[in-house]
Design a protein around this motif. Structure first.
Motif, PDB file in Angstrom:
ATOM      1  N   GLY A 141      -8.089  18.628 -17.866  1.00  0.00           N
ATOM      2  CA  GLY A 141      -7.333  19.287 -18.919  1.00  0.00           C
ATOM      3  C   GLY A 141      -7.039  18.355 -20.084  1.00  0.00           C
ATOM      4  N   ILE A 142      -6.696  17.112 -19.768  1.00  0.00           N
ATOM      5  CA  ILE A 142      -6.433  16.130 -20.822  1.00  0.00           C
ATOM      6  C   ILE A 142      -7.699  15.862 -21.624  1.00  0.00           C
ATOM      7  CG2 ILE A 142      -5.879  13.691 -21.226  1.00  0.00           C
ATOM      8  CD1 ILE A 142      -3.951  13.913 -18.805  1.00  0.00           C
ATOM      9  N   GLY A 143      -8.816  15.712 -20.934  1.00  0.00           N
ATOM     10  CA  GLY A 143     -10.075  15.437 -21.617  1.00  0.00           C
ATOM     11  C   GLY A 143     -10.497  16.572 -22.535  1.00  0.00           C
ATOM     12  N   PHE A 144     -10.466  17.802 -22.035  1.00  0.00           N
ATOM     13  CA  PHE A 144     -10.891  18.943 -22.845  1.00  0.00           C
ATOM     14  C   PHE A 144      -9.939  19.205 -24.013  1.00  0.00           C
ATOM     15  CE2 PHE A 144     -13.395  20.235 -19.020  1.00  0.00           C
ATOM     16  CZ  PHE A 144     -14.639  20.196 -19.640  1.00  0.00           C
TER      17      PHE A 144
ATOM     18  N   THR B 258      -7.676  16.148 -10.408  1.00  0.00           N
ATOM     19  CA  THR B 258      -8.905  16.470 -11.143  1.00  0.00           C
ATOM     20  C   THR B 258      -8.633  17.466 -12.264  1.00  0.00           C
ATOM     21  OG1 THR B 258     -10.202  16.102  -9.121  1.00  0.00           O
ATOM     22  CG2 THR B 258     -11.274  17.304 -10.922  1.00  0.00           C
ATOM     23  N   TYR B 259      -7.867  18.501 -11.960  1.00  0.00           N
ATOM     24  CA  TYR B 259      -7.514  19.482 -12.988  1.00  0.00           C
ATOM     25  C   TYR B 259      -6.725  18.835 -14.129  1.00  0.00           C
ATOM     26  CZ  TYR B 259      -8.919  23.801 -10.552  1.00  0.00           C
ATOM     27  OH  TYR B 259      -9.634  24.816  -9.972  1.00  0.00           O
ATOM     28  N   GLN B 260      -5.779  17.971 -13.766  1.00  0.00           N
ATOM     29  CA  GLN B 260      -4.947  17.336 -14.781  1.00  0.00           C
ATOM     30  C   GLN B 260      -5.798  16.479 -15.724  1.00  0.00           C
ATOM     31  OE1 GLN B 260      -1.687  17.814 -15.129  1.00  0.00           O
ATOM     32  NE2 GLN B 260      -0.931  18.549 -13.173  1.00  0.00           N
ATOM     33  N   VAL B 261      -6.664  15.651 -15.152  1.00  0.00           N
ATOM     34  CA  VAL B 261      -7.487  14.763 -15.970  1.00  0.00           C
ATOM     35  C   VAL B 261      -8.482  15.569 -16.811  1.00  0.00           C
ATOM     36  CG1 VAL B 261      -9.210  12.918 -15.900  1.00  0.00           C
ATOM     37  CG2 VAL B 261      -7.218  12.816 -14.403  1.00  0.00           C
TER      38      VAL B 261
ATOM     39  N   ALA C  38     -11.861  15.480 -31.596  1.00  0.00           N
ATOM     40  CA  ALA C  38     -13.190  14.974 -31.939  1.00  0.00           C
ATOM     41  C   ALA C  38     -13.849  15.852 -32.995  1.00  0.00           C
ATOM     42  CB  ALA C  38     -14.054  14.904 -30.682  1.00  0.00           C
ATOM     43  N   LEU C  39     -13.670  17.168 -32.878  1.00  0.00           N
ATOM     44  CA  LEU C  39     -14.248  18.094 -33.856  1.00  0.00           C
ATOM     45  C   LEU C  39     -13.653  17.863 -35.241  1.00  0.00           C
ATOM     46  CD1 LEU C  39     -15.947  20.567 -34.648  1.00  0.00           C
ATOM     47  CD2 LEU C  39     -14.020  22.012 -33.898  1.00  0.00           C
ATOM     48  N   ALA C  40     -12.330  17.747 -35.317  1.00  0.00           N
ATOM     49  CA  ALA C  40     -11.675  17.539 -36.609  1.00  0.00           C
ATOM     50  C   ALA C  40     -12.134  16.233 -37.251  1.00  0.00           C
ATOM     51  CB  ALA C  40     -10.160  17.543 -36.426  1.00  0.00           C
ATOM     52  N   LEU C  41     -12.216  15.169 -36.459  1.00  0.00           N
ATOM     53  CA  LEU C  41     -12.669  13.881 -36.998  1.00  0.00           C
ATOM     54  C   LEU C  41     -14.120  13.961 -37.455  1.00  0.00           C
ATOM     55  CD1 LEU C  41     -11.047  11.462 -34.392  1.00  0.00           C
ATOM     56  CD2 LEU C  41     -10.282  11.899 -36.731  1.00  0.00           C
ATOM     57  N   TYR C  42     -14.940  14.648 -36.680  1.00  0.00           N
ATOM     58  CA  TYR C  42     -16.358  14.805 -37.038  1.00  0.00           C
ATOM     59  C   TYR C  42     -16.505  15.556 -38.357  1.00  0.00           C
ATOM     60  CZ  TYR C  42     -21.144  16.574 -36.894  1.00  0.00           C
ATOM     61  OH  TYR C  42     -22.447  16.906 -37.211  1.00  0.00           O
ATOM     62  N   LEU C  43     -15.753  16.635 -38.519  1.00  0.00           N
ATOM     63  CA  LEU C  43     -15.849  17.430 -39.742  1.00  0.00           C
ATOM     64  C   LEU C  43     -15.368  16.644 -40.959  1.00  0.00           C
ATOM     65  CD1 LEU C  43     -14.622  20.849 -38.315  1.00  0.00           C
ATOM     66  CD2 LEU C  43     -16.948  20.299 -39.065  1.00  0.00           C
ATOM     67  N   LEU C  44     -14.282  15.902 -40.806  1.00  0.00           N
ATOM     68  CA  LEU C  44     -13.807  15.073 -41.918  1.00  0.00           C
ATOM     69  C   LEU C  44     -14.823  14.000 -42.275  1.00  0.00           C
ATOM     70  CD1 LEU C  44     -10.017  14.553 -41.056  1.00  0.00           C
ATOM     71  CD2 LEU C  44     -10.954  15.895 -42.940  1.00  0.00           C
ATOM     72  N   ASN C  45     -15.511  13.493 -41.279  1.00  0.00           N
ATOM     73  CA  ASN C  45     -16.484  12.432 -41.517  1.00  0.00           C
ATOM     74  C   ASN C  45     -17.725  12.930 -42.251  1.00  0.00           C
ATOM     75  OD1 ASN C  45     -16.682   9.582 -41.094  1.00  0.00           O
ATOM     76  ND2 ASN C  45     -18.403   9.954 -39.711  1.00  0.00           N
ATOM     77  N   LEU C  46     -17.914  14.259 -42.291  1.00  0.00           N
ATOM     78  CA  LEU C  46     -19.046  14.825 -43.019  1.00  0.00           C
ATOM     79  C   LEU C  46     -18.814  14.879 -44.523  1.00  0.00           C
ATOM     80  CD1 LEU C  46     -20.059  17.834 -40.714  1.00  0.00           C
ATOM     81  CD2 LEU C  46     -21.145  15.582 -40.877  1.00  0.00           C
ATOM     82  N   ASP C  47     -17.568  14.680 -44.964  1.00  0.00           N
ATOM     83  CA  ASP C  47     -17.267  14.738 -46.390  1.00  0.00           C
ATOM     84  C   ASP C  47     -18.021  13.648 -47.137  1.00  0.00           C
ATOM     85  OD1 ASP C  47     -15.573  16.772 -45.749  1.00  0.00           O
ATOM     86  OD2 ASP C  47     -13.720  15.702 -46.236  1.00  0.00           O
ATOM     87  N   ARG C  48     -18.622  14.025 -48.228  1.00  0.00           N
ATOM     88  CA  ARG C  48     -19.349  13.057 -49.040  1.00  0.00           C
ATOM     89  C   ARG C  48     -18.377  12.223 -49.874  1.00  0.00           C
ATOM     90  NH1 ARG C  48     -24.233  16.876 -51.495  1.00  0.00           N
ATOM     91  NH2 ARG C  48     -25.184  17.430 -49.473  1.00  0.00           N
ATOM     92  N   ASP C  49     -18.800  10.998 -50.150  1.00  0.00           N
ATOM     93  CA  ASP C  49     -18.036  10.095 -51.015  1.00  0.00           C
ATOM     94  C   ASP C  49     -16.610   9.876 -50.513  1.00  0.00           C
ATOM     95  OD1 ASP C  49     -20.246   9.979 -52.774  1.00  0.00           O
ATOM     96  OD2 ASP C  49     -19.588  11.830 -53.743  1.00  0.00           O
TER      97      ASP C  49
END
Length: 247
Positions: free
Chosen positions: A62-65, A57-60, A71-82
């Motif tokens: 840890g991988i998820g978190f 449980t800890y291993q899985v 996800a944050l980096a992809l979300y922020l890049l996706n906010l770029d206009r044009d």
């Protein structure tokens, strides 16, 4: 705009691999304070609990978190206009899966074989710790979790250190040599807990990967290559360490 992007980069790195680089440096300092680096050990994917189902449980978890900063980096890049959709923008789509797989396997061979030489040279010179990439006690789920850990490492490092960081630094009008150097040095820095040899080896790998992304705009082959490298290191150690006398 420039100030916002600069703050954003520091936040993303502070939540992910920039934080790892700081802790890696502290780990290296501690190893050096305790004696010779050649006598120290750097452990990856170690057991988190003596109770097997809790360990799993800890291993899985840890991988998820660990993938949340991705996800944050992809979300922020996706906010770029044009700008194109983020997966197409970073070359993380499935437009050319077989080509990505073939190139990734080739990059893994190009990086992996010299990488072994760097590791053993570092051990011989006393500037690299012994790296243990799997737990001593194996369970039925150990190999699948090690494969998931390899994929997690690949996504975390290649999306953030290559795709996200290089994109943002170019937006901040950094020159290409500085962008490649920053990406490569960060990759080396969060491996400092393994010793100076691995810092150099991973920084050189970072130069190759950063150059590839600059030339092609695709992160997917780098994810494939990194996953292959880590699967071989993690699963290979788990299955064959006793055979070759590594433990």
């Amino acid at each position: 705009m420039t100030r916002r992007l600069s703050v954003e980069v520091w936040i993303v790195l502070g939540l992910s691999l920039g934080q790892s680089a700081v802790y890696a440096l502290l780990s290296l300092v501690r190893k050096l304070s305790e004696g010779r680096l050649r006598d120290s050990t750097a452990g990856l994917n170690q057991s988190r609990d003596v109770v097997p189902w809790l360990d799993l449980t800890y291993q899985v978890a840890g991988i998820g978190f660990a993938l949340v900063p991705v996800a944050l980096a992809l979300y922020l890049l996706n906010l770029d206009r044009d700008a194109p959709p983020v997966f197409a923008r970073l070359g993380l789509d499935r437009r050319q899966p077989w080509r990505d797989l073939a190139i990734g396997a080739g990059l893994a061979a190009v990086i992996g074989i010299p990488g072994l030489g760097v590791y053993f040279a570092g051990r011989a010179l006393g500037v690299t710790a012994e790296i243990v990439t799997a737990p001593d006690l194996l369970h039925w789920w150990t190999v699948p979790v090690l494969i998931l850990a390899a994929l997690q490492n690949a996504l975390l490092e290649e999306v953030i250190v290559v795709g996200y960081l290089m994109t943002r630094l170019r937006q901040l009008e950094w020159g290409l040599p500085a962008v490649i150097a920053a990406s490569a040095l960060l990759r080396g820095a969060y491996h400092l807990y393994q010793g100076f040899g691995q810092f150099v080896g991973n920084a050189l790998m970072g130069v190759v990967f950063a150059w590839w992304f600059h030339r092609t705009g695709r992160v997917m082959p780098l994810v494939v290559a990194h996953t292959i490298l880590d699967v071989v290191a993690f699963v290979g150690y788990a299955l064959f360490a006793d055979v070759v006398g590594l433990r």
